[in-house]
Design an enzyme around this catalytic site. Sequence first.
Site, PDB file in Angstrom:
ATOM      1  N   GLY A  70       0.820  -1.211   0.000  1.00  0.00           N
ATOM      2  CA  GLY A  70       0.000   0.000   0.000  1.00  0.00           C
ATOM      3  C   GLY A  70       0.852   1.258   0.000  1.00  0.00           C
ATOM      4  O   GLY A  70       0.529   2.244  -0.672  1.00  0.00           O
ATOM      5  N   GLN A 178      -7.420   0.401   4.070  1.00  0.00           N
ATOM      6  CA  GLN A 178      -8.171  -0.231   5.171  1.00  0.00           C
ATOM      7  C   GLN A 178      -9.606  -0.583   4.798  1.00  0.00           C
ATOM      8  O   GLN A 178     -10.285  -1.282   5.548  1.00  0.00           O
ATOM      9  CB  GLN A 178      -8.188   0.690   6.394  1.00  0.00           C
ATOM     10  CG  GLN A 178      -6.887   0.722   7.159  1.00  0.00           C
ATOM     11  CD  GLN A 178      -6.507  -0.614   7.800  1.00  0.00           C
ATOM     12  OE1 GLN A 178      -7.329  -1.530   7.925  1.00  0.00           O
ATOM     13  NE2 GLN A 178      -5.264  -0.727   8.198  1.00  0.00           N
ATOM     14  N   SER A 198      -3.866  -2.840  -0.470  1.00  0.00           N
ATOM     15  CA  SER A 198      -2.752  -3.665   0.004  1.00  0.00           C
ATOM     16  C   SER A 198      -3.249  -5.058   0.367  1.00  0.00           C
ATOM     17  O   SER A 198      -4.209  -5.210   1.126  1.00  0.00           O
ATOM     18  CB  SER A 198      -2.136  -2.995   1.233  1.00  0.00           C
ATOM     19  OG  SER A 198      -1.128  -3.808   1.769  1.00  0.00           O
ATOM     20  N   THR A 236      10.215  -7.812 -12.139  1.00  0.00           N
ATOM     21  CA  THR A 236       9.555  -9.081 -12.448  1.00  0.00           C
ATOM     22  C   THR A 236       8.363  -9.279 -11.521  1.00  0.00           C
ATOM     23  O   THR A 236       8.486  -9.118 -10.306  1.00  0.00           O
ATOM     24  CB  THR A 236      10.559 -10.248 -12.307  1.00  0.00           C
ATOM     25  OG1 THR A 236      11.623 -10.007 -13.229  1.00  0.00           O
ATOM     26  CG2 THR A 236       9.908 -11.588 -12.600  1.00  0.00           C
ATOM     27  N   CYS A 324       5.384   4.558  21.792  1.00  0.00           N
ATOM     28  CA  CYS A 324       6.302   4.698  22.907  1.00  0.00           C
ATOM     29  C   CYS A 324       7.624   5.276  22.414  1.00  0.00           C
ATOM     30  O   CYS A 324       8.275   4.675  21.567  1.00  0.00           O
ATOM     31  CB  CYS A 324       6.552   3.314  23.498  1.00  0.00           C
ATOM     32  SG  CYS A 324       6.384   3.284  25.254  1.00  0.00           S
TER      33      CYS A 324
HETATM   34  N1  PLP Z   1      -2.679   3.210   4.231  1.00  0.00           N
HETATM   35  C1  PLP Z   1      -3.367   2.801   5.292  1.00  0.00           C
HETATM   36  C2  PLP Z   1      -4.656   3.474   5.646  1.00  0.00           C
HETATM   37  C3  PLP Z   1      -2.885   1.754   6.081  1.00  0.00           C
HETATM   38  O1  PLP Z   1      -3.571   1.349   7.160  1.00  0.00           O
HETATM   39  C4  PLP Z   1      -1.651   1.141   5.724  1.00  0.00           C
HETATM   40  C5  PLP Z   1      -1.092   0.060   6.558  1.00  0.00           C
HETATM   41  O2  PLP Z   1      -1.345  -0.019   7.736  1.00  0.00           O
HETATM   42  C6  PLP Z   1      -0.995   1.602   4.583  1.00  0.00           C
HETATM   43  C7  PLP Z   1      -1.529   2.638   3.859  1.00  0.00           C
HETATM   44  C8  PLP Z   1       0.303   0.999   4.149  1.00  0.00           C
HETATM   45  O3  PLP Z   1       0.112  -0.263   3.585  1.00  0.00           O
HETATM   46  P1  PLP Z   1       1.325  -1.312   3.496  1.00  0.00           P
HETATM   47  O4  PLP Z   1       1.537  -1.822   4.867  1.00  0.00           O
HETATM   48  O5  PLP Z   1       0.872  -2.357   2.551  1.00  0.00           O
HETATM   49  O6  PLP Z   1       2.501  -0.554   2.976  1.00  0.00           O
END
Ligand code: PLP
Length: 391
Positions: A70, A178, A198, A236, A324
């Site tokens: 993502g 999400q 993702s 690839t 943290c």
């Molecule tokens: N965008 C959102 C809203 C996400 O929650 C996340 C991952 O937690 C991402 C993007 C990033 O995705 P990836 O972990 O596949 O890089």
Amino acid sequence: MIYLDNNATTRVAPEVLAAMQPYLSDFFGNPSSAHALGREMKRAVENSREHVANLIGAAKPDEIVFTSCGSESDNWAIRGVLATQPNKKHIITTLVEHEAVQNLCRLLEGEGYEVTWLGVDQNGELDLDALRAALRRDTALVSIMLANNETGVLFPIQEVGRIVREESEAVFHVDGVQAVAKIPIDLKNTAVDLFALSGHKLHAPQGIGALYVRQGLSLPSFIVGGGQEQGRRAGTSAVPNIVGLGAACRLALEDNNHERIERLRNRLEDRILKTIPNARLNGIADRAKRLPNTSNISFEYVDGQSILMHLDEAGICVSTGSACHSSTHESSPTLRAMNVPYTAAQGSIRFSLSRYNTDEDVETTLKVLPGIIAKLAAMSPYQDELTAVRR
Ligand code: PLP
């Protein structure tokens, strides 16, 4: 183990694993090869592209480009749009985006771009008038998520898309990571130009993502090299992962029983809010405006990291809404943008469910949690405040 951390990542579905297995053994070819094995690999990749397109309502499979995750999809979308419009230096996004968008936009500020950061109200909702007011002639890009990863709050991308299309010439990118497989999505009837997803959030493996690129929009390649993905993304193809993503998308369309997950989430959320006096919900109470699987709940005056560790000892996996940093706990930017007080933000826990959760998972969590909160509350330095919320 009870896994209630599905917004972080999900388990690979058995059906997905079964679909991938041949591509991790006998079918090992390169889809760019002209021989029979290569052609079989190519067929599998194109088949998966169709499944992804179907799940998000793309008009054509060609609108889907496979990426590694993502974050890559978000980065490519944003940088790609800016590269095609070198004279436009304005970006609009929100204060509650995932780091993949937020940190890139902060970097872009250092590279000479101006970013308008839209805020949210205490429910986590976007002010569409603020969006309207922010749009300018030199706005190259509007990047707004569909579902917040921490609270599950949904942004009305249908309406946002309409405003962007009618009132500007900006390109509209949606981080849909999400939301995919959790709510129905129909991009062909929405004014969205780019949409990131993702695999590991929807029971496909980690290391595979996709970017929807609306027909007619052309982005320069983010990864330069060979001519894979019609010259749009070199490297690839990760065929086993691509097959996994396709299988996960098909599964999500066939088994789209979001109501069952929602019922479990509602029971968990209702009982916690009813029985634990210092519990408060983060995100809008109207569940139609939130993902069906997510509950972000603050246990005021109690430390979230300690709750997480106690739940972990009991075999229950969740996330916190604070990070943290050595001796201090920093509230998440999303909770800060929602004006959640520090003493609540630092005690926030995100419960995120999936199709693999059961009634028993929820009942066990409901049995274990009140004791943990009571124990930690007894050690809290905020005794007066805790007495006040118990009244
Ligand atoms: N965008 C959102 C809203 C996400 O929650 C996340 C991952 O937690 C991402 C993007 C990033 O995705 P990836 O972990 O596949 O890089």
